[in-house]
Design a protein around this motif. Structure first.
Motif, PDB file in Angstrom:
ATOM      1  N   VAL A  14      32.110  60.401  -8.241  1.00  0.00           N
ATOM      2  CA  VAL A  14      33.475  60.854  -7.985  1.00  0.00           C
ATOM      3  C   VAL A  14      34.380  60.267  -9.067  1.00  0.00           C
ATOM      4  O   VAL A  14      34.370  59.064  -9.312  1.00  0.00           O
ATOM      5  CB  VAL A  14      33.958  60.426  -6.585  1.00  0.00           C
ATOM      6  CG1 VAL A  14      35.385  60.885  -6.330  1.00  0.00           C
ATOM      7  CG2 VAL A  14      33.012  60.973  -5.520  1.00  0.00           C
ATOM      8  N   LEU A  15      35.155  61.134  -9.714  1.00  0.00           N
ATOM      9  CA  LEU A  15      36.014  60.708 -10.812  1.00  0.00           C
ATOM     10  C   LEU A  15      37.397  60.306 -10.300  1.00  0.00           C
ATOM     11  O   LEU A  15      38.062  61.075  -9.604  1.00  0.00           O
ATOM     12  CB  LEU A  15      36.156  61.849 -11.828  1.00  0.00           C
ATOM     13  CG  LEU A  15      37.031  61.573 -13.046  1.00  0.00           C
ATOM     14  CD1 LEU A  15      36.420  60.458 -13.910  1.00  0.00           C
ATOM     15  CD2 LEU A  15      37.207  62.843 -13.864  1.00  0.00           C
TER      16      LEU A  15
ATOM     17  N   VAL B 141      40.426  62.411  -8.846  1.00  0.00           N
ATOM     18  CA  VAL B 141      40.545  63.571  -9.722  1.00  0.00           C
ATOM     19  C   VAL B 141      39.569  64.665  -9.329  1.00  0.00           C
ATOM     20  O   VAL B 141      39.927  65.822  -9.187  1.00  0.00           O
ATOM     21  CB  VAL B 141      40.308  63.171 -11.197  1.00  0.00           C
ATOM     22  CG1 VAL B 141      40.375  64.383 -12.113  1.00  0.00           C
ATOM     23  CG2 VAL B 141      41.307  62.114 -11.624  1.00  0.00           C
ATOM     24  N   ARG B 142      38.291  64.279  -9.125  1.00  0.00           N
ATOM     25  CA  ARG B 142      37.271  65.309  -8.876  1.00  0.00           C
ATOM     26  C   ARG B 142      36.087  64.737  -8.117  1.00  0.00           C
ATOM     27  O   ARG B 142      35.513  63.732  -8.499  1.00  0.00           O
ATOM     28  CB  ARG B 142      36.805  65.888 -10.207  1.00  0.00           C
ATOM     29  CG  ARG B 142      35.903  67.078 -10.069  1.00  0.00           C
ATOM     30  CD  ARG B 142      36.701  68.297  -9.617  1.00  0.00           C
ATOM     31  NE  ARG B 142      35.858  69.470  -9.637  1.00  0.00           N
ATOM     32  CZ  ARG B 142      35.678  70.264  -8.610  1.00  0.00           C
ATOM     33  NH1 ARG B 142      36.300  70.058  -7.481  1.00  0.00           N
ATOM     34  NH2 ARG B 142      34.898  71.305  -8.690  1.00  0.00           N
ATOM     35  N   TYR B 143      35.754  65.408  -7.054  1.00  0.00           N
ATOM     36  CA  TYR B 143      34.529  65.150  -6.299  1.00  0.00           C
ATOM     37  C   TYR B 143      33.502  66.147  -6.823  1.00  0.00           C
ATOM     38  O   TYR B 143      33.824  67.321  -7.026  1.00  0.00           O
ATOM     39  CB  TYR B 143      34.793  65.378  -4.805  1.00  0.00           C
ATOM     40  CG  TYR B 143      33.590  65.172  -3.931  1.00  0.00           C
ATOM     41  CD1 TYR B 143      33.285  63.918  -3.438  1.00  0.00           C
ATOM     42  CD2 TYR B 143      32.754  66.231  -3.600  1.00  0.00           C
ATOM     43  CE1 TYR B 143      32.176  63.716  -2.632  1.00  0.00           C
ATOM     44  CE2 TYR B 143      31.647  66.044  -2.800  1.00  0.00           C
ATOM     45  CZ  TYR B 143      31.360  64.786  -2.323  1.00  0.00           C
ATOM     46  OH  TYR B 143      30.256  64.605  -1.533  1.00  0.00           O
TER      47      TYR B 143
ATOM     48  N   ASN C 141      33.912  58.876   1.929  1.00  0.00           N
ATOM     49  CA  ASN C 141      35.027  57.962   2.185  1.00  0.00           C
ATOM     50  C   ASN C 141      35.798  57.768   0.886  1.00  0.00           C
ATOM     51  O   ASN C 141      35.249  57.240  -0.083  1.00  0.00           O
ATOM     52  CB  ASN C 141      34.510  56.599   2.667  1.00  0.00           C
ATOM     53  CG  ASN C 141      33.915  56.683   4.044  1.00  0.00           C
ATOM     54  OD1 ASN C 141      34.613  56.950   5.010  1.00  0.00           O
ATOM     55  ND2 ASN C 141      32.611  56.472   4.139  1.00  0.00           N
ATOM     56  N   VAL C 142      37.042  58.180   0.866  1.00  0.00           N
ATOM     57  CA  VAL C 142      37.888  58.008  -0.313  1.00  0.00           C
ATOM     58  C   VAL C 142      38.126  56.505  -0.516  1.00  0.00           C
ATOM     59  O   VAL C 142      38.333  55.768   0.450  1.00  0.00           O
ATOM     60  CB  VAL C 142      39.226  58.759  -0.133  1.00  0.00           C
ATOM     61  CG1 VAL C 142      40.171  58.484  -1.284  1.00  0.00           C
ATOM     62  CG2 VAL C 142      38.976  60.256   0.019  1.00  0.00           C
TER      63      VAL C 142
ATOM     64  N   PHE D  32      38.414  68.419  -4.346  1.00  0.00           N
ATOM     65  CA  PHE D  32      37.163  68.648  -3.621  1.00  0.00           C
ATOM     66  C   PHE D  32      36.707  70.102  -3.714  1.00  0.00           C
ATOM     67  O   PHE D  32      35.777  70.507  -3.023  1.00  0.00           O
ATOM     68  CB  PHE D  32      37.325  68.261  -2.146  1.00  0.00           C
ATOM     69  CG  PHE D  32      37.453  66.784  -1.915  1.00  0.00           C
ATOM     70  CD1 PHE D  32      36.328  65.991  -1.757  1.00  0.00           C
ATOM     71  CD2 PHE D  32      38.699  66.179  -1.873  1.00  0.00           C
ATOM     72  CE1 PHE D  32      36.441  64.623  -1.546  1.00  0.00           C
ATOM     73  CE2 PHE D  32      38.831  64.823  -1.669  1.00  0.00           C
ATOM     74  CZ  PHE D  32      37.705  64.036  -1.504  1.00  0.00           C
ATOM     75  N   GLN D  33      37.353  70.863  -4.528  1.00  0.00           N
ATOM     76  CA  GLN D  33      37.102  72.306  -4.633  1.00  0.00           C
ATOM     77  C   GLN D  33      35.612  72.616  -4.832  1.00  0.00           C
ATOM     78  O   GLN D  33      34.965  72.074  -5.707  1.00  0.00           O
ATOM     79  CB  GLN D  33      37.901  72.868  -5.803  1.00  0.00           C
ATOM     80  CG  GLN D  33      37.920  74.360  -5.867  1.00  0.00           C
ATOM     81  CD  GLN D  33      38.901  74.833  -6.940  1.00  0.00           C
ATOM     82  OE1 GLN D  33      39.167  74.136  -7.908  1.00  0.00           O
ATOM     83  NE2 GLN D  33      39.436  76.012  -6.742  1.00  0.00           N
ATOM     84  N   GLY D  34      35.088  73.477  -3.975  1.00  0.00           N
ATOM     85  CA  GLY D  34      33.713  73.932  -4.092  1.00  0.00           C
ATOM     86  C   GLY D  34      32.655  72.986  -3.554  1.00  0.00           C
ATOM     87  O   GLY D  34      31.468  73.221  -3.721  1.00  0.00           O
TER      88      GLY D  34
END
Length: 135
Positions: free
Chosen positions: A47-48, A62-64, A74-75, A87-89
């Motif tokens: 995860v970025l 930024v991006r999962y 868990n963030v 989290f798109q897609g």
């Protein structure tokens, strides 16, 4: 040959600088990343996060990774914002636990999360979000 390598190096550097500025919006109005503020990035389990300056706890997710087969995420507790489309897609993700430190979630952050069953905020019991609608 030396000219070609120099050209490719210059092209790569220019693309990297431009990529930081693509999503620049004053004061993060829409969950974008401001390239002049966030100067460091970190990945945790793929995860970025944009982590800002040394010692700050003002991170942006930024991006999962959309291809992850993980069902629960868990963030990180240092995270303050979730960027647009973060989290798109992520089709396999079923539950997301967001710490109370997060004060902003960008547009379409969960778009395409077809398996998503729950988004839980803070220490509350599961049930915080009943539905997620795309604009």
């Amino acid at each position: 040959m030396k000219k070609i390598i120099t050209f490719l190096l210059a092209l790569t550097m220019g693309a990297a600088i431009h990529a930081q500025e693509i999503e620049k919006i004053d004061k993060f109005a829409s969950g974008y990343i401001n390239g002049t503020y966030m100067n460091k990035y970190k990945t945790i389990d793929g995860v970025l996060y944009a982590v800002g300056y040394e010692g700050t706890k003002d991170w942006i997710l930024v991006r999962y990774p959309a291809g992850s087969r993980q069902t629960v995420y868990n963030v990180h507790p240092n995270c303050r914002r979730i960027a647009r489309g973060a989290f798109q897609g992520a089709a396999y993700l079923q539950e997301i636990y967001i710490p109370e430190t997060v004060s902003f979630i960008g547009e379409n952050a969960f778009e395409g999360c077809n398996s998503l069953q729950g988004i839980y905020y803070g220490e509350s019991a599961p049930a915080a979000v009943k539905s997620v609608e795309a604009k």
